[in-house]
Design an enzyme around this catalytic site. Structure first.
Site, PDB file in Angstrom:
ATOM      1  N   CYS A  42     -21.755 -48.140 -79.059  1.00  0.00           N
ATOM      2  CA  CYS A  42     -21.392 -47.204 -80.122  1.00  0.00           C
ATOM      3  C   CYS A  42     -20.800 -45.933 -79.524  1.00  0.00           C
ATOM      4  CB  CYS A  42     -22.630 -46.858 -80.949  1.00  0.00           C
ATOM      5  SG  CYS A  42     -22.363 -45.478 -82.061  1.00  0.00           S
TER       6      CYS A  42
ATOM      7  N   CYS B 229     -23.323 -42.825 -80.216  1.00  0.00           N
ATOM      8  CA  CYS B 229     -24.681 -42.744 -79.680  1.00  0.00           C
ATOM      9  C   CYS B 229     -24.715 -41.808 -78.468  1.00  0.00           C
ATOM     10  CB  CYS B 229     -25.176 -44.137 -79.268  1.00  0.00           C
ATOM     11  SG  CYS B 229     -25.916 -45.073 -80.625  1.00  0.00           S
TER      12      CYS B 229
ATOM     13  N   HIS C 104     -29.021 -44.465 -84.048  1.00  0.00           N
ATOM     14  CA  HIS C 104     -27.916 -45.292 -84.542  1.00  0.00           C
ATOM     15  C   HIS C 104     -28.252 -45.978 -85.865  1.00  0.00           C
ATOM     16  CE1 HIS C 104     -24.279 -47.747 -83.906  1.00  0.00           C
ATOM     17  NE2 HIS C 104     -24.976 -48.772 -84.363  1.00  0.00           N
TER      18      HIS C 104
ATOM     19  N   ASN D 167     -17.989 -41.019 -95.139  1.00  0.00           N
ATOM     20  CA  ASN D 167     -17.620 -42.368 -95.555  1.00  0.00           C
ATOM     21  C   ASN D 167     -18.719 -43.262 -95.071  1.00  0.00           C
ATOM     22  OD1 ASN D 167     -15.148 -42.450 -96.800  1.00  0.00           O
ATOM     23  ND2 ASN D 167     -14.036 -42.420 -94.871  1.00  0.00           N
TER      24      ASN D 167
ATOM     25  N   SER E  54     -15.983 -46.638 -89.846  1.00  0.00           N
ATOM     26  CA  SER E  54     -15.700 -47.425 -88.649  1.00  0.00           C
ATOM     27  C   SER E  54     -16.978 -47.745 -87.882  1.00  0.00           C
ATOM     28  CB  SER E  54     -14.738 -46.650 -87.751  1.00  0.00           C
ATOM     29  OG  SER E  54     -15.280 -45.381 -87.439  1.00  0.00           O
TER      30      SER E  54
ATOM     31  N   HIS F 180     -23.322 -45.701 -87.331  1.00  0.00           N
ATOM     32  CA  HIS F 180     -24.048 -44.520 -86.835  1.00  0.00           C
ATOM     33  C   HIS F 180     -23.888 -43.385 -87.857  1.00  0.00           C
ATOM     34  CE1 HIS F 180     -25.769 -42.480 -83.184  1.00  0.00           C
ATOM     35  NE2 HIS F 180     -25.628 -41.495 -84.062  1.00  0.00           N
TER      36      HIS F 180
ATOM     37  N   HIS G 191     -22.948 -40.354 -89.635  1.00  0.00           N
ATOM     38  CA  HIS G 191     -22.017 -39.283 -89.265  1.00  0.00           C
ATOM     39  C   HIS G 191     -21.151 -38.918 -90.455  1.00  0.00           C
ATOM     40  CE1 HIS G 191     -19.400 -42.822 -89.000  1.00  0.00           C
ATOM     41  NE2 HIS G 191     -18.367 -42.006 -89.116  1.00  0.00           N
TER      42      HIS G 191
ATOM     43  N   GLN H 187     -17.294 -36.498 -91.392  1.00  0.00           N
ATOM     44  CA  GLN H 187     -16.107 -35.875 -90.819  1.00  0.00           C
ATOM     45  C   GLN H 187     -15.870 -34.532 -91.485  1.00  0.00           C
ATOM     46  OE1 GLN H 187     -12.593 -38.139 -90.010  1.00  0.00           O
ATOM     47  NE2 GLN H 187     -13.577 -40.049 -90.631  1.00  0.00           N
TER      48      GLN H 187
HETATM   49  P1  H2U Z   1     -15.204 -42.871 -89.978  1.00  0.00           P
HETATM   50  O1  H2U Z   1     -16.296 -43.831 -89.684  1.00  0.00           O
HETATM   51  O2  H2U Z   1     -15.398 -42.110 -91.257  1.00  0.00           O
HETATM   52  O3  H2U Z   1     -13.864 -43.513 -89.846  1.00  0.00           O
HETATM   53  O4  H2U Z   1     -15.275 -41.710 -88.848  1.00  0.00           O
HETATM   54  C1  H2U Z   1     -15.201 -41.966 -87.490  1.00  0.00           C
HETATM   55  C2  H2U Z   1     -14.229 -40.995 -86.856  1.00  0.00           C
HETATM   56  O5  H2U Z   1     -14.495 -40.957 -85.471  1.00  0.00           O
HETATM   57  C3  H2U Z   1     -12.765 -41.388 -87.023  1.00  0.00           C
HETATM   58  O6  H2U Z   1     -12.085 -40.368 -87.692  1.00  0.00           O
HETATM   59  C4  H2U Z   1     -13.284 -40.807 -84.769  1.00  0.00           C
HETATM   60  C5  H2U Z   1     -12.257 -41.559 -85.594  1.00  0.00           C
HETATM   61  O7  H2U Z   1     -10.995 -40.971 -85.431  1.00  0.00           O
HETATM   62  N1  H2U Z   1     -13.469 -41.317 -83.420  1.00  0.00           N
HETATM   63  C6  H2U Z   1     -13.418 -40.433 -82.345  1.00  0.00           C
HETATM   64  O8  H2U Z   1     -13.141 -39.256 -82.550  1.00  0.00           O
HETATM   65  N2  H2U Z   1     -13.667 -40.886 -81.090  1.00  0.00           N
HETATM   66  C7  H2U Z   1     -13.939 -42.188 -80.797  1.00  0.00           C
HETATM   67  O9  H2U Z   1     -14.206 -42.519 -79.642  1.00  0.00           O
HETATM   68  C8  H2U Z   1     -13.876 -43.216 -81.841  1.00  0.00           C
HETATM   69  C9  H2U Z   1     -13.733 -42.715 -83.245  1.00  0.00           C
HETATM   70 ZN    ZN Z   2     -24.621 -45.128 -82.442  1.00  0.00          ZN
END
Ligand code: H2U
Ligand code: ZN
Length: 343
Positions: A50, A53, A113, A153, A161, A164, A166, A168
């Protein structure tokens, strides 16, 4: 006699000036749509793969610290880039564009996580609320930043994505479309009535209690009269507060508590980790008296853990439409317990 619980009608959203079509008589129609596979096994407490993490590497080479509470970093794939872009409108007839500088960050809610807001303890959620507030204070600096949007989201169905926990934060120079609509509506209402739109709306909802789902001393959650998504909710500050920065310590605790209770209700509704997009709407960097702090929850689910509502067809081309009424949705949400159940 017209029956609001059965007959097609439309409802007005005073925050956006848009209408939603309500067709309660269709709520029983047979369903032959897509069946999505339910989520698999529960995630582990730590996932070596992840990128959120503690201690793990992110795309782009950075490594996360061994954080113990919340953790904020600049998004490695930011949609906006900082910079004092010139305030320049490029207009060639109908072709209008302008530079848009900004800052995008990611906030990890917890080092764990496997947790979600619904499963975190209130003290840890309070830390998330404090982190949001600190970020707003750090980012909302005119003229470089005009508006700060905090959003979560949650769930693969919403395009998250990573499980975990989180959210934005996107901070932009211009006010984005949705808060811009709400700002004009709140300002116009204040001009015309000498009162706050959402204070007045909350008073109506607390009087009838028909669409009220949950409340504590500082916050109330309703399925708004004009909700578009089946189980959409609106979380409102009970006192007139323009933004998270204006909440006192008790209100921040109450916000943490109601976030936990609401997300738990959602999980319990279909006995599934409930997907949603949620986010706060509040005063911009240059504040106005019209703003009333609130959060929107937009969950996609319609009838079960796998049956979702799609915004397609008439909704894309004409206007949003719903079958189950906001009053029925509120009753269903009220029936879902506020205590964590095994999913
Ligand atoms: P979402 O799960 O809402 O997509 O948010 C994850 C965000 O994390 C996404 O905007 C960022 C992606 O650009 N990200 C990073 O900044 N670094 C990473 O190593 C992977 C994902
Ligand atoms: Zn994680």
């Amino acid at each position: 006699m017209f029956d609001w619980t059965r007959d097609p009608h439309r409802r007005y959203n005073p925050l956006t000036g848009e209408w939603v079509l309500v067709s309660p008589h269709r709520a029983q129609r047979p369903w032959q749509g897509q069946l999505e596979a339910p989520a698999g096994d529960a995630p582990p407490e730590f996932d070596p793969d992840c990128y959120l993490c503690p201690g793990n590497a992110r795309a782009g080479g950075a490594r996360n610290p061994h954080y113990r509470g919340t953790f904020v970093f600049d998004n490695d794939f930011a949609a906006l880039r900082p910079g004092a872009a010139p305030e320049r409108l490029d207009q060639r007839g109908l072709l209008i564009a302008e530079p848009e500088p900004g800052i995008c960050r990611v906030v990890c809610f917890s080092p764990r996580h496997d947790l979600t807001l619904s499963r975190m303890d209130p003290a840890s959620i309070r830390e998330v609320v404090d982190t949001w507030t600190a970020q707003l204070q750090d980012l909302a600096r005119p003229p470089a930043i005009g508006y700060v949007q905090i959003f979560e989201n949650r769930g693969a169905m919403m395009g998250a994505s990573n499980p975990h926990p989180h959210c934005q934060i996107w901070a932009s120079r211009a006010m984005p479309n949705e808060p811009a609509k709400e700002q004009s509506a709140q300002a116009a209402y204040l001009r015309q009535n000498g009162a706050c739109l959402l204070c007045d709306y909350l008073a109506l909802e607390r009087q009838s209690a028909e669409r009220l789902v949950s409340e504590n001393d500082s916050f109330a959650v309703v399925v708004p009269f004009w909700a578009v998504w089946p189980f959409e909710t609106l979380l409102l500050a009970k006192r007139h507060r323009a933004g998270l920065e204006e909440l006192d310590s008790r209100e921040r605790d109450d916000l943490a508590a109601i976030l936990k209770r609401m997300t738990t209700r959602y999980d319990n509704l279909f006995r599934t980790p409930f997907p949603y997009t949620m986010g706060f709407h509040q005063q911009p960097a240059v504040p106005g008296p019209e703003w009333h702090l609130h959060a929107h929850f937009y969950p996609p689910l319609l009838r079960s853990a796998t049956i979702r509502k799609f915004m397609v067809g008439y909704e894309l081309l004409a206007m949003p439409q719903r079958d189950i009424t906001p009053e029925t949705a509120a009753a269903r949400l009220r029936e879902a317990p506020e205590e964590s159940l095994p999913l």
